[in-house]
Design an enzyme around this catalytic site. Structure first.
Site, mmCIF file in Angstrom:
data_model
loop_
_atom_site.group_PDB
_atom_site.id
_atom_site.type_symbol
_atom_site.label_atom_id
_atom_site.label_comp_id
_atom_site.label_asym_id
_atom_site.label_seq_id
_atom_site.Cartn_x
_atom_site.Cartn_y
_atom_site.Cartn_z
ATOM 1 C CG HIS A 123 6.871 3.925 -2.238
ATOM 2 N ND1 HIS A 123 6.558 5.083 -1.571
ATOM 3 C CD2 HIS A 123 6.432 2.905 -1.448
ATOM 4 C CE1 HIS A 123 5.945 4.775 -0.424
ATOM 5 N NE2 HIS A 123 5.872 3.463 -0.319
ATOM 6 C CD GLN B 80 7.166 -1.385 -3.386
ATOM 7 O OE1 GLN B 80 7.125 -0.779 -2.329
ATOM 8 N NE2 GLN B 80 6.803 -2.649 -3.499
ATOM 9 N NE ARG C 17 8.587 -1.580 1.274
ATOM 10 C CZ ARG C 17 7.474 -0.893 1.567
ATOM 11 N NH1 ARG C 17 6.545 -1.426 2.342
ATOM 12 N NH2 ARG C 17 7.276 0.311 1.064
ATOM 13 C CD GLU D 137 -0.743 -1.780 -1.245
ATOM 14 O OE1 GLU D 137 0.409 -1.373 -1.423
ATOM 15 O OE2 GLU D 137 -1.034 -2.979 -1.137
ATOM 16 N NE ARG E 50 2.862 -0.942 -1.810
ATOM 17 C CZ ARG E 50 3.341 -0.323 -0.752
ATOM 18 N NH1 ARG E 50 4.648 -0.148 -0.634
ATOM 19 N NH2 ARG E 50 2.536 0.132 0.190
ATOM 20 C CG PHE F 259 -1.947 -2.811 2.677
ATOM 21 C CD1 PHE F 259 -2.911 -1.905 3.075
ATOM 22 C CD2 PHE F 259 -0.696 -2.320 2.295
ATOM 23 C CE1 PHE F 259 -2.652 -0.536 3.088
ATOM 24 C CE2 PHE F 259 -0.427 -0.945 2.314
ATOM 25 C CZ PHE F 259 -1.395 -0.059 2.711
ATOM 26 C CG LEU G 130 2.242 6.988 -0.923
ATOM 27 C CD1 LEU G 130 2.680 6.080 -2.061
ATOM 28 C CD2 LEU G 130 2.810 6.485 0.390
ATOM 29 C CG HIS H 245 3.164 3.228 -3.915
ATOM 30 N ND1 HIS H 245 1.863 3.425 -4.329
ATOM 31 C CD2 HIS H 245 3.079 2.771 -2.644
ATOM 32 C CE1 HIS H 245 1.044 3.105 -3.329
ATOM 33 N NE2 HIS H 245 1.757 2.699 -2.306
#
Lengths: 243, 575
Positions: free
Chosen positions: B349, B234, B384, B253, B284, B121, B250, B236
């Site tokens: 997000h 954030q 994050r 990721e 991100r 990730f 969404l 996304h």
């Protein structure tokens, strides 16, 4: 802009009726969008349960043109738009208001199912192919469409005798967990009433997660119960051994 | 005044997502009487939407992984604005929290050796995310739900907390109403744990569900607690863009984790320009800005996004590892992702900012008020990393449960609920029914979503933020007199009136913190201050609190000092 006619059931335990609303159609629009349009523009107090609007939480179940569906996943362009779209609450559960029903029975039943139990010396090694059987059932988003369509619950209201398809896959998920050592067969036979299912597969048809409820969960569970309680060979063995 | 029912518990947990459930299980296990109050039905909270995985240095796939590397990655992802102690505890305790879930029945995907599998990730040095296809959050919430209902937690479903109650400087209870009947309900409690999640519904384009209205942030603020780092929202990088009905939903990721490639309309793999080393698996904040910039500069896809392609991994692999994505695109957009690219654009997000808490106990600056999960601030700093939210809610859910149970055990039984507070709460709640004139809450909500998107979005400037703050003030004025139809029974319009107040508070906090921080860091990008200003802004958190006259007070406070041995771990520059 073309317009869809929505006939939404409005009412509560005392009674109610369909109310018709005109909703302008946008590309890709789903039934839940149309209901939100009605809320924001006509009747702000229209009750609908929803959370994610992405077919992942299973909150927005309703009967659209008589079929149990997720309103967030049902695109208007998949429905005949030359006539009104009817949206009703799930019939199997008592209505609270408009499209919202009291599904608390499911939570009560679920509490009765003994949870996962493992042996003391478990080393927690599991193969992917072995976890996949349970994983299929763990995809369940608890939309209760299967409970709604099940005729044992819907037409015969046997809620005291049959836990319904959702709980059958819950039990199957635990029973088929590679490391589970709990025995739920007596519960399956008695309290959960697996024998009530006569395999019409209506539940499988409406499952938005495409879980093979009947073939992969209920039939194997029936077989486990039959093997334990009705296998003549085992019955003879038990008699001989005197147990 | 009307009669209302009363329940008494040692600890009340507000919110039943991963954090709330984990906290409730822990507090109950510690012997406290626990009530778990949730706005929706149990098991429907936003955690079900978490897809890609839970980050924990289990080292099942990459044996070199350890807590120090996870700590390093988390601090760098957060541009060193994280509360170091939270990041340390998180990295150290996440593996045990994940294994514990397995003992409670969770079935993660496996490695060939039969261990929990882990995937790559963004921003994580090693393959670190334990996962179940692309429905990890659902697996976690079901596991916690099962555990919770068998550990003696009392669950109050479709019950909304509207006010926290205090006795002097400490918490004494919570007041709210039942969704079905609209009737009020009082919870006497020695300790309250906020686990209400985020604020995404303040924005129009968001991956968040309807519950994400900043309730816990607003309840804490009203109760006098500090909020920190609210400017860090954030976006996304990959939300759906088409059709309009699903804009913002969404796209996990994990698509990039499994090898997905981003291109613009010229077919260029544009991440080469922005982060040649990490490419699509950059953090991100970087990927979101890159996609935004490509579209701004005219290199976007037909519906104004970037192309994200995973089809080269083969149909079988894609369907196996990303089944929800396959169905999501097939059903909502008529796109077969095993054959064609997706179109994606940033979507609101997650909020890194939140209630300031003590890392060890998760207690806020108000006695008896605890916070965990997304509603708590500090853990993630300015940005994050993916997968760190599911581990955060386990680690700090448990800590909050312990903290609250121990606190409740220590204090006397003499916490009082004061009638005046309840009378005020009732009066406020019933106003929209009594107003003969006033605005429709849905209209004001749309106005707020537009303002936040237009003025407090991915790229920010002083002027735009100023305009945004002005706009929010106007909306606050409009939101102070709302009028609704119908009865109190299951009335979404009535519900929105209170949610709107919470969203207006968090929106003002976000805009004002963003206006104050004159630099770019993590998810906060100022066009007029495009660089880090480590000397001035790299050393402080933004702090929001309610002052004695009821106004929003904005300031800063110095970052806690990191011990030398941890400094050595995080050494090296961040991007």
């Amino acid at each position: 802009m073309s317009v869809a006619k929505l006939r939404i059931y409005r009412g509560d335990a005392e009674g109610g009726q369909e109310v018709e609303y005109d909703v302008p159609i946008e590309e890709g629009m789903v039934v839940l969008d149309a209901i939100h349009f009605v809320q924001a523009n006509y009747d702000g107090d229209i009750a609908v349960r929803w959370n994610c609007k992405a077919a992942k939480c299973g909150s927005c179940s309703a009967e659209i043109n008589g079929m149990p569906k997720l309103t967030c996943k049902t695109r208007l362009d998949t429905l005949p738009l030359d006539k009104p779209i009817t949206v009703h609450p799930l019939k199997t559960f008592p209505i609270m208001k408009d499209l919202v029903t009291d599904v608390s029975w499911n939570y009560e039943v679920r509490k009765k199912i003994p949870p996962f139990k493992y042996a003391k010396d478990t080393d927690w090694k599991m193969q992917q192919v072995d976890v996949e059987r349970s994983q299929e059932f763990r995809k369940c988003i608890e939309c209760y469409l299967c409970q709604d369509v099940c005729h044992v619950l819907r037409n015969h209201n046997k809620k005291n005798e049959f836990f319904g398809p959702r709980m059958m896959i819950k039990i199957a998920e635990l029973e088929m967990h590679p490391l589970d050592i709990e025995d739920r067969k007596e519960m399956l036979r008695e309290a959960a009433g697996v024998g009530y299912c006569n395999i019409t597969k209506c539940c499988t048809e409406v499952c938005p997660e495409e879980i093979h409820i009947t073939d992969n969960a209920i039939i194997p569970l029936k077989e486990r119960v039959a093997d334990t309680y009705f296998d003549p060979l085992q019955w003879v063995m038990k008699k001989i051994k005197g147990s | 005044m009307e009669k209302f029912e009363t329940h008494t518990h040692d600890v009340i947990v507000i919110g039943a997502g991963g954090a709330g459930l984990r906290a409730a299980i822990e507090a109950s296990t510690q012997g406290a009487s626990v009530g778990l109050v949730c706005k929706s039905l149990l098991g429907k909270a936003h955690t079900v939407m978490a897809e890609g995985g839970v980050a924990a240095a289990l080292a099942n796939v990459d044996s070199k992984d350890d807590w120090k590397t996870h700590f390093h990655d988390t601090m760098h992802g957060g541009k060193l604005l994280n509360n170091w102690r939270m990041a340390q505890l998180h990295a150290q305790e996440a593996p045990e929290r994940v294994r514990e879930l397995e003992h409670w029945g969770a079935l993660f995907d496996r490695t060939k050796e039969g261990n929990i599998n882990q995937r790559a990730f963004g921003g994580h040095t090693w393959k670190r995310l334990a996962h179940v296809g692309d429905r990890t959050g659902l697996e976690m919430i079901r596991t916690l739900q099962d555990r919770g209902i068998h550990t003696g937690v009392d669950v109050y479903m479709e019950c909304t907390i509207t006010h926290l109650l205090k006795d002097g400087d400490r918490i004494s209870g919570a007041f709210g109403y039942w969704r079905e009947s609209g009737r009020f309900v009082l919870f006497n409690a020695k300790a309250i744990i906020l686990a209400t999640g985020g604020i995404g519904k303040s924005y129009k384009v968001t991956s968040n569900s309807w519950e994400y209205t900043g309730d816990g942030h607003a309840l804490a603020y009203e109760a006098g607690a500090d909020l920190i780092d609210m400017e860090f929202v954030q976006f996304h990088p990959t939300g759906m863009v088409w059709p309009p009905s699903v804009k913002g939903i969404l796209v996990t990721e994990a698509v990039r984790g499994e090898g997905g490639i981003l291109t613009n309309n010229k077919g260029e793999r544009f991440m080469e320009k922005y982060d040649p080393e990490r490419m699509e698996l950059s953090t991100r904040d970087v990927v979101a800005r890159s996609i935004y910039t490509e579209v701004q500069e005219g290199r976007g896809s037909p519906h104004g996004g970037a192309f994200l392609n995973i089809s080269h991994r083969g149909a079988e692999y894609v369907k196996k590892k990303l089944p929800s994505m396959y169905h999501q695109f097939k059903e909502f957009a008529e796109i077969d992702i095993t054959k064609e690219p997706m179109e994606v654009f940033p979507t609101t997000h997650y909020v890194m900012g939140g209630v300031r808490v003590d890392p060890e106990t998760a207690q806020s600056t108000v006695n008896g008020l605890f916070a965990c999960g997304e509603v708590a601030g500090g853990m993630h700093g300015a940005n994050r990393l993916g997968g760190n939210s599911l581990s955060d809610l386990l680690v700090f859910g448990k800590r909050a449960g312990t903290g609250a149970a121990e606190y409740a055990n220590k204090i006397n039984n003499d916490v009082k609920v004061h009638d005046e507070e309840i009378n005020n709460a009732v009066k406020e709640m019933l106003e929209p029914f009594e107003n003969t004139e006033g605005e429709n809450p849905y209209t004001v909500h749309q106005g707020l979503q537009d303002a936040m998107g237009d003025f407090v979005g991915v790229f920010r400037t002083k002027d735009k933020l100023h305009e945004g703050i002005e706009e929010i003030h106007i909306l606050k004025e409009r939101g102070s007199q709302l009028k609704i139809e119908g009865s109190r029974m299951y009335n979404p319009g009535w519900h929105l009136c209170k949610d709107l107040k919470s969203m207006l508070i968090v929106s003002e906090a976000i805009a004002r913190c963003a206006h104050q921080r004159e630099e770019s860091r993590g998810a906060h990008s100022r066009v007029d201050f495009p660089n880090y200003n480590d000397e001035v802004w790299g050393t402080v958190n933004s702090v929001i609190s309610k002052d004695s006259s009821g106004d929003m007070n904005l300031g800063t406070s110095p970052l806690p000092q990191m011990p030398e041995e941890l400094k050595k771990i995080v050494e090296g520059g961040y991007k």
